[in-house]
Design a protein around this motif. Sequence first.
Motif: not given
Length: 327
Positions: A71-80, A99-108
């Motif tokens: 099982k994997n539970s993960r919090l991710s998101g972005s802000v621009g 403009h600027a943005s940062v992100g932190n995400t994942f994929q199975p």
Amino acid sequence: MDGSRPQELATGTPDASSGLLDRRSFFGLYAQSRARLSADTSLLAGLRWNRTRETRRTTGDAVALLDDSQKNSRLSGSVGALWEVWRDRSGDLDDVALHASVGNTFQPPQLDFGADAGSQPLLHPETQRSVSFGIKADGYDGRFDLDLGVFLADFANQAVTAQVDGSPVLPNGGRERYQGFEVETSFRPAAGLTLAGHASYGQARYREFTTLIDGTPTDLDGRYRVLTPRLRAGAAVIYAPDRGLGFSLTANYTGSRFLDVLNQSRVGGYTTLDASLAYRFDRCTLSLAASNLTDRREAVLPSELGEGQIYRMPGRRIFASMAVRFE
């Protein structure tokens, strides 16, 4: 690449009593909000929570040989953020924004149902951290626009090939980085006519990436990623009136790239041409489109059969279509 046949992945006929059951489930919640901090500044933020679960059962002769789950539970998101630094509708340059943005995400992880799928360990999700910033501008009452950006993305927890008890397996552990800049622009000198162009330069390199090549663990740190060009560019002429005959002509250039992970085999760049013709009536549009008019068959994608096996792009293709609008 040398013209030889790919290595056989499996031999013989699978036993009818053997089987593989792999079940995956996904659940997630997300929220997104836009806030205008001032007349010239806005903020867009998103947050996502995902839970993935995978169970795998391998059987042989009606006996369970392997049971595994994770099982994997993960919090991710972005802000621009967007900041309009110039707004003047009366001049040649209408708007300029940063403009600027940062992100932190994942994929199975991707699941391979190959011959050895049942004996492979369950993979953890791959992660990505990114940052980008740039400038956007438009002018001449919206007939001209320009977008220039710089980006950096780090990929981690990627699958690599290793050896356990003399057998190849796919564990997590690889890291890559992709960074560069890109520019995109268009100009509309007359009604229905658009001139567009884009270019990008990027470097995709392996970082902390050790994999198995010909049975030997090989360090790929610093080498370029397979089939990822550093230079891409394109230009297009598009004429699309509200009614009558229209057309488009697009040219795309892909720069040189490496065909192998050791960066020993390099091929030059190539250009493809696409074109279309269309006639628009009040409620119906007839179109004829052709892709890859130069009929290039370049290597574009690594094959799952292993090192040295590569997919080539499709040859010349022509399509006809009709679209009807109902009101």
